[in-house]
Design a protein around this motif. Structure first.
Motif, mmCIF file in Angstrom:
data_model
loop_
_atom_site.group_PDB
_atom_site.id
_atom_site.type_symbol
_atom_site.label_atom_id
_atom_site.label_comp_id
_atom_site.label_asym_id
_atom_site.label_seq_id
_atom_site.Cartn_x
_atom_site.Cartn_y
_atom_site.Cartn_z
ATOM 1 N N ASP A 124 -81.782 -24.026 -39.339
ATOM 2 C CA ASP A 124 -80.809 -24.060 -40.435
ATOM 3 C C ASP A 124 -80.841 -25.367 -41.222
ATOM 4 N N HIS A 174 -69.899 -21.753 -40.986
ATOM 5 C CA HIS A 174 -70.018 -22.972 -41.798
ATOM 6 C C HIS A 174 -70.405 -22.669 -43.243
ATOM 7 N N HIS A 175 -70.332 -21.398 -43.650
ATOM 8 C CA HIS A 175 -70.677 -21.059 -45.044
ATOM 9 C C HIS A 175 -69.482 -21.280 -45.963
ATOM 10 N N HIS A 194 -75.733 -21.664 -48.792
ATOM 11 C CA HIS A 194 -75.439 -23.097 -48.786
ATOM 12 C C HIS A 194 -75.980 -23.741 -50.060
ATOM 13 N N GLU A 208 -71.513 -17.126 -38.473
ATOM 14 C CA GLU A 208 -72.418 -17.188 -39.628
ATOM 15 C C GLU A 208 -72.057 -16.221 -40.755
ATOM 16 N N CYS A 234 -74.275 -23.407 -37.730
ATOM 17 C CA CYS A 234 -73.192 -22.824 -36.949
ATOM 18 C C CYS A 234 -73.378 -23.216 -35.474
ATOM 19 N N ASP A 252 -80.321 -19.550 -36.994
ATOM 20 C CA ASP A 252 -78.978 -20.025 -36.652
ATOM 21 C C ASP A 252 -78.112 -18.875 -36.140
#
Ligand code: 5GP
Ligand code: MN
Length: 340
Positions: A167, A117-118, A299, A95, A137, A38
């Motif tokens: 991902d 997106h974490h 995640h 990321e 991401c 990703d």
């Protein structure tokens, strides 16, 4: 509302990112150390899109891309460095929940655009877009590229697909949404061939890597009545199997292919009393929370951290937390029909 806004702005973050990009010429794009699919997919999709707009772009990471990604367009020209000092107008960081996750110094001297997106992103940019609902991401990069009006070239579409495919753990994780498939449909329409990408990423093993997987997996240990799998590797084990240390990348995903196993932890000895810990889970078992207790992150279904100490102590501390997380998370269904 199409996009989640940052606390610092009520405006659409994608519009703010597009404006920041249009106003600038020279970009450095970075991602986290030990970049994954990703990271590389998001970075190169963005790099190709910016170059299509006539911008100057350099992609810089602390570590080289995984060897399975080297065949994809532009990956060999990613610079490996732990400091940047060039004449850039902006740094696009993807990321990374914190800027220091890049492992690259000097990025904070530029106008920072943070796309991630974490969970727990620290909003460290001049412009921030955090979307915890994105499965990759690369989904967010797709939206930015669309908003910039850049056509989906085969290079861009391929890199976004690489980000999503890797991902989501090959479309396994709970982060997948209809948006994921909607984007993938458009990528396939742009010429991406999913079997070709999958073969290139997943079917490029060396025999040494396969034998190392065999050695590590044959010493798998189970905890929590078989719900938790533990695997570990040190350099001696890797050398004896004929693989390199980097060959263990991706191994952590295999224990979860056993139906009863709900979570897996992989301990990799980096130095004496220093371990990289990779964790994977099914369903609602939250391993991001576990990783955070040890100063890491990630995640819900895929996280990591570094832990120091003697192996049996490190193992015991992590295992205790993961077993608690399994108890809290709802177990995934036993019957295949229940998954429908
Ligand atoms: P992996 O097990 O593949 O190294 O990492 C799985 C996920 O956890 C990735 O999303 C990765 O970015 C995240 N992760 C791994 N190690 C760390 C860490 O030390 N700190 C943070 N914040 N995230 C990590
Ligand atoms: Mn990601």
């Amino acid at each position: 509302m199409p996009h989640q806004t940052t606390p610092t702005s009520n405006a659409d973050p994608v519009a703010l990112i597009c404006e920041a990009i249009r106003d600038r010429q020279r970009f450095v794009i970075s991602s986290h150390s030990r970049p994954d699919g990703d990271s590389i997919g998001s970075q190169l999709a963005m790099a190709y899109a910016l170059r299509a707009l006539g911008k100057d772009v350099e992609v810089v990471n602390q570590d080289a891309a995984p060897s399975a990604l080297m065949a994809f367009p532009g990956v060999r020209s990613v610079l490996v460095a732990d400091r940047v000092d060039g004449q850039f107008d902006a740094a696009i960081i993807m990321e990374c929940s914190e800027l220091k996750r890049t492992g690259v110094e000097g990025l904070d001297q530029y106008f920072v655009i943070n796309i991630d997106h974490h969970p727990g992103n620290a909003n460290y940019g001049a412009v921030n877009w955090f979307d915890g609902g994105a499965a990759a991401c690369a989904e967010m990069v797709f939206d930015v590229i669309r908003a910039l009006g850049v056509p989906l070239s085969l290079e861009i579409a391929t890199h976004i697909y690489v980000g999503i495919l890797t991902d989501t753990g090959s479309f396994h994780y709970s982060s997948i949404s209809s948006r994921t498939f909607d984007i993938c449909r458009q990528l396939v329409d742009a010429g991406v061939e999913p079997p070709k990408v999958a073969r290139s990423i997943f079917d490029s093993n060396t025999l040494g890597r396969l034998k190392l997987f065999g050695a590590v997996l044959s010493s798998i240990e189970l905890e929590d009545d078989g719900r938790l799998a533990i695997v570990c590797v040190d350099r001696a084990m890797a050398a004896a199997a004929g693989g390199t240390y980097d060959d263990t990348e991706g191994l952590i995903n295999l224990p979860l292919t056993v139906r009863e196993i709900q979570a897996a932890v992989f301990f990799k000895e980096i130095a004496k009393h220093d371990y990289r810990v990779s964790m994977r889970s099914k369903g609602d078992i939250d391993l991001c929370a576990v990783a955070k207790k040890f100063g890491g992150g990630g995640h819900k279904n895929a996280s990591g951290c570094s832990v120091t100490g003697r192996y049996h102590e490190v193992r015991a501390r992590v295992v205790r937390e993961v077993i608690a997380a399994i108890a809290h998370g709802s177990p995934s269904e036993e019957e295949p029909s229940a998954a429908l």
